[in-house]
Each structure stands twice: as C-alpha cells, then as structure tokens.
Motif scaffolding. Structure first.
Motif, PDB file in Angstrom:
ATOM      1  N   GLU A  31     -24.681   8.197  -9.015  1.00 40.07           N
ATOM      2  CA  GLU A  31     -24.858   9.085  -7.857  1.00 40.07           C
ATOM      3  C   GLU A  31     -25.719   8.384  -6.809  1.00 40.07           C
ATOM      4  OE1 GLU A  31     -25.499  13.674  -7.581  1.00 40.07           O
ATOM      5  OE2 GLU A  31     -27.488  12.766  -7.418  1.00 40.07           O
ATOM      6  N   CYS A  32     -25.185   8.258  -5.625  1.00 41.13           N
ATOM      7  CA  CYS A  32     -25.895   7.643  -4.505  1.00 41.13           C
ATOM      8  C   CYS A  32     -26.219   8.755  -3.517  1.00 41.13           C
ATOM      9  CB  CYS A  32     -25.027   6.581  -3.840  1.00 41.13           C
ATOM     10  SG  CYS A  32     -24.396   5.328  -4.978  1.00 41.13           S
ATOM     11  N   ALA A  33     -27.502   9.066  -3.389  1.00 41.86           N
ATOM     12  CA  ALA A  33     -27.911  10.185  -2.549  1.00 41.86           C
ATOM     13  C   ALA A  33     -29.170   9.822  -1.783  1.00 41.86           C
ATOM     14  CB  ALA A  33     -28.166  11.425  -3.419  1.00 41.86           C
ATOM     15  N   TYR A  34     -29.171  10.116  -0.488  1.00 43.58           N
ATOM     16  CA  TYR A  34     -30.370   9.879   0.320  1.00 43.58           C
ATOM     17  C   TYR A  34     -30.264  10.614   1.650  1.00 43.58           C
ATOM     18  CZ  TYR A  34     -27.801   6.280   3.041  1.00 43.58           C
ATOM     19  OH  TYR A  34     -26.907   5.617   3.843  1.00 43.58           O
ATOM     20  N   PHE A  35     -31.351  10.656   2.382  1.00 41.94           N
ATOM     21  CA  PHE A  35     -31.401  11.275   3.717  1.00 41.94           C
ATOM     22  C   PHE A  35     -30.883  10.263   4.727  1.00 41.94           C
ATOM     23  CE2 PHE A  35     -33.530  12.336   7.724  1.00 41.94           C
ATOM     24  CZ  PHE A  35     -33.284  13.702   7.813  1.00 41.94           C
ATOM     25  N   ASP A  36     -29.738  10.571   5.345  1.00 46.56           N
ATOM     26  CA  ASP A  36     -29.147   9.587   6.262  1.00 46.56           C
ATOM     27  C   ASP A  36     -29.182  10.017   7.731  1.00 46.56           C
ATOM     28  OD1 ASP A  36     -27.084  11.488   6.287  1.00 46.56           O
ATOM     29  OD2 ASP A  36     -25.494   9.954   6.249  1.00 46.56           O
ATOM     30  N   GLN A  37     -29.871  11.116   8.031  1.00 47.65           N
ATOM     31  CA  GLN A  37     -29.966  11.555   9.438  1.00 47.65           C
ATOM     32  C   GLN A  37     -31.127  10.802  10.111  1.00 47.65           C
ATOM     33  OE1 GLN A  37     -30.088  15.867   9.545  1.00 47.65           O
ATOM     34  NE2 GLN A  37     -28.224  16.053   8.326  1.00 47.65           N
ATOM     35  N   VAL A  38     -30.972   9.487  10.167  1.00 45.40           N
ATOM     36  CA  VAL A  38     -32.105   8.627  10.522  1.00 45.40           C
ATOM     37  C   VAL A  38     -32.482   8.704  11.996  1.00 45.40           C
ATOM     38  CG1 VAL A  38     -31.873   7.014   8.613  1.00 45.40           C
ATOM     39  CG2 VAL A  38     -30.497   6.679  10.670  1.00 45.40           C
ATOM     40  N   GLN A  39     -31.583   9.270  12.827  1.00 47.22           N
ATOM     41  CA  GLN A  39     -31.953   9.449  14.228  1.00 47.22           C
ATOM     42  C   GLN A  39     -33.163  10.380  14.369  1.00 47.22           C
ATOM     43  OE1 GLN A  39     -29.119  10.399  12.830  1.00 47.22           O
ATOM     44  NE2 GLN A  39     -28.889  12.612  13.137  1.00 47.22           N
ATOM     45  N   LYS A  40     -33.412  11.205  13.339  1.00 45.89           N
ATOM     46  CA  LYS A  40     -34.563  12.110  13.349  1.00 45.89           C
ATOM     47  C   LYS A  40     -35.859  11.399  12.946  1.00 45.89           C
ATOM     48  CE  LYS A  40     -31.752  16.157  12.177  1.00 45.89           C
ATOM     49  NZ  LYS A  40     -31.509  17.239  11.178  1.00 45.89           N
ATOM     50  N   LEU A  41     -35.756  10.135  12.519  1.00 46.88           N
ATOM     51  CA  LEU A  41     -36.915   9.417  11.976  1.00 46.88           C
ATOM     52  C   LEU A  41     -37.358   8.263  12.873  1.00 46.88           C
ATOM     53  CD1 LEU A  41     -35.716   9.222   8.253  1.00 46.88           C
ATOM     54  CD2 LEU A  41     -37.426  10.781   9.186  1.00 46.88           C
ATOM     55  N   ARG A  42     -36.859   8.223  14.103  1.00 47.34           N
ATOM     56  CA  ARG A  42     -37.135   7.069  14.977  1.00 47.34           C
ATOM     57  C   ARG A  42     -38.625   6.894  15.278  1.00 47.34           C
ATOM     58  NH1 ARG A  42     -32.026   6.490  17.689  1.00 47.34           N
ATOM     59  NH2 ARG A  42     -30.632   5.891  15.993  1.00 47.34           N
TER      60      ARG A  42
ATOM     61  N   ALA B 251     -31.504  14.967   0.281  1.00 44.08           N
ATOM     62  CA  ALA B 251     -30.287  14.197   0.523  1.00 44.08           C
ATOM     63  C   ALA B 251     -29.360  14.877   1.521  1.00 44.08           C
ATOM     64  CB  ALA B 251     -29.550  13.959  -0.792  1.00 44.08           C
ATOM     65  N   THR B 252     -28.900  14.111   2.484  1.00 41.50           N
ATOM     66  CA  THR B 252     -27.877  14.585   3.424  1.00 41.50           C
ATOM     67  C   THR B 252     -26.596  13.767   3.265  1.00 41.50           C
ATOM     68  OG1 THR B 252     -28.808  13.109   5.119  1.00 41.50           O
ATOM     69  CG2 THR B 252     -29.543  15.412   5.137  1.00 41.50           C
TER      70      THR B 252
ATOM     71  N   ILE C  57     -40.748  -4.105  -7.423  1.00 39.43           N
ATOM     72  CA  ILE C  57     -40.694  -3.415  -6.135  1.00 39.43           C
ATOM     73  C   ILE C  57     -39.458  -2.525  -6.113  1.00 39.43           C
ATOM     74  CG2 ILE C  57     -41.978  -5.244  -4.956  1.00 39.43           C
ATOM     75  CD1 ILE C  57     -39.297  -5.888  -3.486  1.00 39.43           C
ATOM     76  N   SER C  58     -39.629  -1.293  -5.594  1.00 42.06           N
ATOM     77  CA  SER C  58     -38.570  -0.293  -5.653  1.00 42.06           C
ATOM     78  C   SER C  58     -38.445   0.416  -4.305  1.00 42.06           C
ATOM     79  CB  SER C  58     -38.883   0.731  -6.758  1.00 42.06           C
ATOM     80  OG  SER C  58     -37.985   1.824  -6.716  1.00 42.06           O
ATOM     81  N   VAL C  59     -37.405   0.065  -3.568  1.00 44.52           N
ATOM     82  CA  VAL C  59     -37.085   0.774  -2.327  1.00 44.52           C
ATOM     83  C   VAL C  59     -36.712   2.226  -2.643  1.00 44.52           C
ATOM     84  CG1 VAL C  59     -35.310   0.909  -0.504  1.00 44.52           C
ATOM     85  CG2 VAL C  59     -36.427  -1.271  -1.015  1.00 44.52           C
ATOM     86  N   ARG C  60     -36.069   2.427  -3.790  1.00 38.53           N
ATOM     87  CA  ARG C  60     -35.622   3.770  -4.209  1.00 38.53           C
ATOM     88  C   ARG C  60     -36.778   4.759  -4.278  1.00 38.53           C
ATOM     89  NH1 ARG C  60     -35.804   5.920  -9.440  1.00 38.53           N
ATOM     90  NH2 ARG C  60     -36.473   3.861 -10.174  1.00 38.53           N
TER      91      ARG C  60
END
Length: 366
Positions: A245-256, A235-236, A288-291
């Motif tokens: 608690e809402c937590a996830y990796f949000d540096q999505v520019q690294k995942l293009r 999580a970032t 179905i679970s996006v999480r």
C-alpha cells in the motif's frame, strides 16, 4: 587553512590501509563534531545556484520527451488498447539532469502476461516503425526494450509493469514541489557524486535515487524542518502495487510555505549535508527513513548483519518497499570510500577558499 584534504580512494586490496584510514577518519570526525559553519558561507550561494541552473534540463528537452512518449503510446495502443505508458525515474521525478535517457513503464493490467513475449512483440513493433538500435533484453535483471528515436535523438528503456517505480517517481516529484531548495541541493549532491565517482552501484557506491532520498531526509531533519513527512500525514493519494500500500498526502500545493521559517541558504545546506554525513551520522546503528521523517534503528529493521549479498553499512530505507535498503550494495571497502569522500567534501566546504571549484574536481585514481 585547516587539515590536509584527502583525495585518495582506498586501495581495495589493502585492508591494512583501509583500517588505519578508517581510524584516522573517525578521529577527524570526532574532533570536528562541534565545528560551526564558516562565517562567509553565503558568498557561495550564487556560484552554487549557477551550477544548479546549468544542470537543469531545458523546457525544450522536456517537450521532446513528451513528444516521444506520445508517439510510443500510439504504437503500443494499436497492439494493447488498454495499456498505458508512464515516464519514471530521474527523467520524470524532477531530479534528472540535461541530456539524460528516459525510462518508460508499459503498464498492462492482465496478470497472466508473459513479459518476455510482450517485450519481443514490442521490439518487433518498434523496429517496424523505424526506431533505431532496438534491442529486447529479456534476460536482464529488469527485462527491457532499448531504443533510440531518430526524430528527437532520445534513447529510451521500456520495462513492463514496474508500477512501484512510477509511484516512487510521483512521491519524489511531489517533494520537489514543496521547497525549491530540495532540487538545488539534490542536483548539487548528484553532480558531486558523479564527479567523484561515488554514484556507481555495481562498484559498491550509491544510486542517484539514494542520494535524493538522503537529501529529502536531511531537509526533514533541519531545525526548523524544510520538508514535511508526506507519509506521516493524512493520505490523499492511495494505491496498492504488488501488495504494497502506497499512501501519502499529495496535495503539496498546500505546503509551499512549510519551510518558510527556515531561512538557510543553499550554500549553508550543502555545507550541512556533507557535515552531517562526515561527522554526525551514526553509521553503526541508524537507518534514515523518509517514510517516517526520522532516524530508525538498524535493530528495529533487523538490518544488523549481512544476509546473502545484502550488507547494511549505510542504511537508506525505501519509502514504500520498506524491506529494501538502498545502501545494501555498499561493502566494507566502498563504505570507506564514501566516508572519505564525505570527509573531503565537508573539509572543502569548511576551509577551502573556492569550494565551488574544488568540491567538484574529478576523482583521479592514484
């Protein structure tokens, strides 16, 4: 050209025909499980992309939304200096179509607020500033103030402290940044759902938000995957809202480049999306679970039986409010409508000589 394409929604008073139709639909689904995609599918890439482009809001529209938000903030901060306004929902999550109304969350930190009093005061402030059609709906399920801005022509709903919706909006917007095929697919699916009348929750079908989650999950499941599972990564971004608690990796520019190994076209993905929901999804057992980026079992969620008005006939887990099934509104009649429409769409994508036209033909009650 293959089997006859059904265009009839179930008669909600005719349970016998519902049952026979369901058996017929199941027979078709089972027979077609192993059908390969038509060889000429990529002929429809350009027409599908043209439909997508026609639905995307213009930059001018986004600028008007920001202009209205800024003017509302000035008014609000005179009365509540520490309050903040956030756009949320489809107008801000990258999946909103042209000429949509906007949804705004007024976030006030004071935990002892009376929402009705604040909404009435807000309505008074907005009316004094010559905003049009101002209404405080304090007894609605989600209390809001409605208004129309005469300068931009935009209609707006303002709610109080619906911060979880703001976080959901950010998650969807971040997913949209990773691979452009998500927006393309979601706009096309939402357009189809609107034309076919299966995007009305009070009639027992699915919300636009549910369809976007279905698209994200579908792209997480492709081989190779087109989208990652952001909540399964380090999580970032971490925020706690209403004890969730809402937590996830949000540096999505690294995942293009995440989905680069998968070269499936938009036409192929539209075909595969409808093929999955028509023939492959296990409605009896699967959530179905996006999480988690996976399928989880209804049994694990304890979503195997009806509780109150919540039915679990098609199960779509909310990414943060995990006790919330977006499919809970679907009943034993509308599940047949949905599955029949998925069947119709899959048939069209597989066999129709011009799927980009037939797919979106408006549903006309028989």
């Amino acid at each position: 050209m293959g089997e006859e394409i059904s265009t009839k929604h179930p008669d909600l008073n005719d349970l016998g025909s519902d049952v026979s139709r369901e058996f017929r639909g199941r027979r078709v689904r089972n027979r077609k499980r192993l059908v390969d995609c038509r060889s000429d599918i990529d002929r429809w890439n350009a027409p599908f992309l043209a439909i997508y482009e026609s639905l995307v809001p213009a930059e001018e529209e986004k600028a008007k939304q920001k202009q209205l938000l800024a003017s509302l903030e000035k008014l609000v901060n005179k009365e509540w200096p520490r309050a903040q306004l956030y756009l949320y929902g489809s107008c801000a999550n990258a999946f909103g179509v042209s000429n949509s109304d906007i949804d705004v969350c007024l976030a006030i930190e004071d935990t002892d607020i009376n929402k009705s009093e604040i909404l009435l005061k807000l309505a008074e402030i907005l009316q004094a500033d010559n905003l049009q059609d101002v209404q405080a709906l304090t007894r609605a399920r989600v209390p809001i103030v409605k208004l129309k801005d005469p300068v931009t022509g935009i209609s707006c709903d303002i709610c109080i402290n619906n911060v979880l919706a703001v976080v959901n909006t950010k998650l969807l917007r971040d997913y949209a940044e990773i691979d452009g095929r998500l927006r393309e697919l979601a706009f096309i699916v939402k357009h189809w759902a609107k034309k076919r009348g299966v995007n009305v929750t009070y009639q027992g079908t699915l919300s636009s938000y549910a369809y976007v989650l279905m698209c994200i999950h579908f792209l997480q499941q492709r081989k190779p995957a087109i989208l990652p599972c952001l909540q399964g990564m380090e999580a970032t971004y971490v925020v706690t809202v209403d004890d969730i608690e809402c937590a996830y990796f949000d540096q999505v520019q690294k995942l293009r480049e995440f989905g680069a190994k998968n070269t499936e076209s938009i036409a192929k993905l539209v075909w595969a999306f409808f093929d999955y929901w028509a023939h492959l999804h296990d409605y009896a057992n699967a959530v179905i679970s996006v999480r988690t980026g996976s399928i989880i079992s209804k049994r694990a969620k304890e979503w195997t039986r009806r509780i109150g008005n919540d039915r679990h006939l098609i199960c779509i887990e909310d990414p943060f409010e995990t006790s919330h099934d977006l499919g809970r509104v679907v009943d034993k009649y509308s599940i047949n409508t949905l599955r029949e429409e998925f069947d119709r769409a899959a048939n069209i994508m597989q066999y129709d000589p011009d799927p980009c036209v037939t797919l979106f033909e408006p549903y006309v009650p028989s």
